[in-house]
Design an enzyme around this catalytic site. Sequence first.
Site, mmCIF file in Angstrom:
data_model
loop_
_atom_site.group_PDB
_atom_site.id
_atom_site.type_symbol
_atom_site.label_atom_id
_atom_site.label_comp_id
_atom_site.label_asym_id
_atom_site.label_seq_id
_atom_site.Cartn_x
_atom_site.Cartn_y
_atom_site.Cartn_z
ATOM 1 N N ASP A 42 40.286 54.413 36.828
ATOM 2 C CA ASP A 42 41.460 54.550 37.682
ATOM 3 C C ASP A 42 42.339 55.641 37.093
ATOM 4 O OD1 ASP A 42 43.364 53.609 39.807
ATOM 5 O OD2 ASP A 42 44.601 53.230 38.035
ATOM 6 N N GLU A 61 37.802 57.161 41.624
ATOM 7 C CA GLU A 61 38.481 57.316 42.897
ATOM 8 C C GLU A 61 38.220 58.697 43.497
ATOM 9 O OE1 GLU A 61 42.626 55.133 42.986
ATOM 10 O OE2 GLU A 61 42.381 56.206 41.096
ATOM 11 N N CYS A 100 42.680 41.440 44.464
ATOM 12 C CA CYS A 100 42.468 40.658 43.243
ATOM 13 C C CYS A 100 41.019 40.825 42.799
ATOM 14 C CB CYS A 100 42.785 39.183 43.492
ATOM 15 S SG CYS A 100 42.447 38.107 42.077
ATOM 16 N N CYS A 119 39.214 36.994 42.706
ATOM 17 C CA CYS A 119 38.826 36.226 43.892
ATOM 18 C C CYS A 119 38.697 37.059 45.148
ATOM 19 C CB CYS A 119 39.829 35.093 44.128
ATOM 20 S SG CYS A 119 41.473 35.671 44.642
ATOM 21 N N CYS A 177 48.091 36.899 41.366
ATOM 22 C CA CYS A 177 47.388 36.627 42.619
ATOM 23 C C CYS A 177 47.899 35.308 43.201
ATOM 24 C CB CYS A 177 45.880 36.565 42.381
ATOM 25 S SG CYS A 177 44.926 36.148 43.867
ATOM 26 N N CYS A 194 44.452 32.694 43.462
ATOM 27 C CA CYS A 194 43.814 32.072 42.295
ATOM 28 C C CYS A 194 44.724 32.002 41.080
ATOM 29 C CB CYS A 194 42.535 32.810 41.924
ATOM 30 S SG CYS A 194 42.803 34.515 41.368
ATOM 31 N N ASP A 229 46.770 48.757 36.890
ATOM 32 C CA ASP A 229 45.773 49.810 36.711
ATOM 33 C C ASP A 229 44.417 49.242 36.284
ATOM 34 O OD1 ASP A 229 47.709 51.693 37.356
ATOM 35 O OD2 ASP A 229 48.362 51.894 35.274
#
Length: 410
Positions: A184, A268, A321, A324, A340, A343, A350
């Site tokens: 990232d 990316e 997330c 999950c 999240c 979960c 990042d």
Amino acid sequence: MAYRCRAYPDEAQQQVLARTFGCVRLVWNHTLAARHQRYRAEGKATSYAESDRALTVMKKDPAFAFLSEVSSVPLQQALRHQQRAFGAFFAKRARYPRFKSRRGRQSATYTRSAFSMRGAVLRLAKMGAALHYVWTWPDIDPADLDPTSVTVVKDRAGRWFVSFHVEVSDPAPLPATGEHVGVDLGLTDLAVFSTGEKIPHPRDWERHERRLKRYQRRLARCQKGSANRKKAGLKVARAHARVADGRRDFLHKLSTRVIRDNDVVAIEDLDVSGMVSNRHLARAISCTGWAEFRSMLEYKAQRHGRMVIAVGRWYPSSKTCSACGHLLAALALGTRTWQCPSCGTRHDRDINAAKNILAAGLAVGAGDGANACGGDARRTGATRALSPAKQESLGASPGIPVPLGWGGCQ
């Protein structure tokens, strides 16, 4: 392969090369202007054979008799380079060819008929003495090279370089490591890996940039056309070169480590050219070298048998997330950590994005990514890419770190 070395021509050689650079620049600009004029008048393109014949007529003109004082090979190579530049433009791989300036980077390319290399001694056409250069690859003997062409360059900082273009066989692929990594890219840290490692920006760039600002202020106070302005401009160019060299060296070392340690790299697919249009972030984005870093990853992966996968720029990696698969409706840019609601896992923004980029990239590598409607029509290069798709979350499933239905239009 191209081996680039620092060159140190003597005063006489610098004069010969300066005349060669000027003739190459003249031929390039004159041919480009003739192309423009013919296309506007007749609506026809100009082929390489036609530009070659025009160069022969041009050299017979008494006004351009000085073109015969330099080697004809760099002039012919300028026409070939321009023809390839137009081919790359029409293939949408590069921008439109522009006119060359005497204040920019100068170069001349010599093919085998215009140079000789016996042992490690390089001699160029129209030069009596050998060109002195410094070889920087201790494990490679320059006497064993058989270059197909040689390019001499003088950059804006006044430094001389010589590049040897050599045909080499593909190296053996690196041994498999069984490791995969998602990357990232950001402004707070240059790169954040899915393993949790964060690569900060090198601090020495700030020192170089402070010097650059000081030199630019001095340049702005100098009178245009004066000798002091030329000296100040040379200092600015040298400061820019130090910043660029430091960035390139850092990115080379980082990209080499990433490719050596991982079989698959997911990254990316950022629209860097569009992002720099934001005047508030343009300078910070330009200093990071995102596009250069990705380019290094791609060619090194192709050379060493690795795989680089580009994840679509619209993929919500930060809002998903990684535990999950829950997709947030919104996530502010200033929010660096979040929990999240499904979960309860707490994420570093990042690192979570890097994990999701890796999961999406592995899905493409396994053949799970379907082509979206027209999303890959203009994509070029060897990098595999995740096709764009709708971002609506159709639910969450444990153990799936990407939104369901991410495959694209069915």
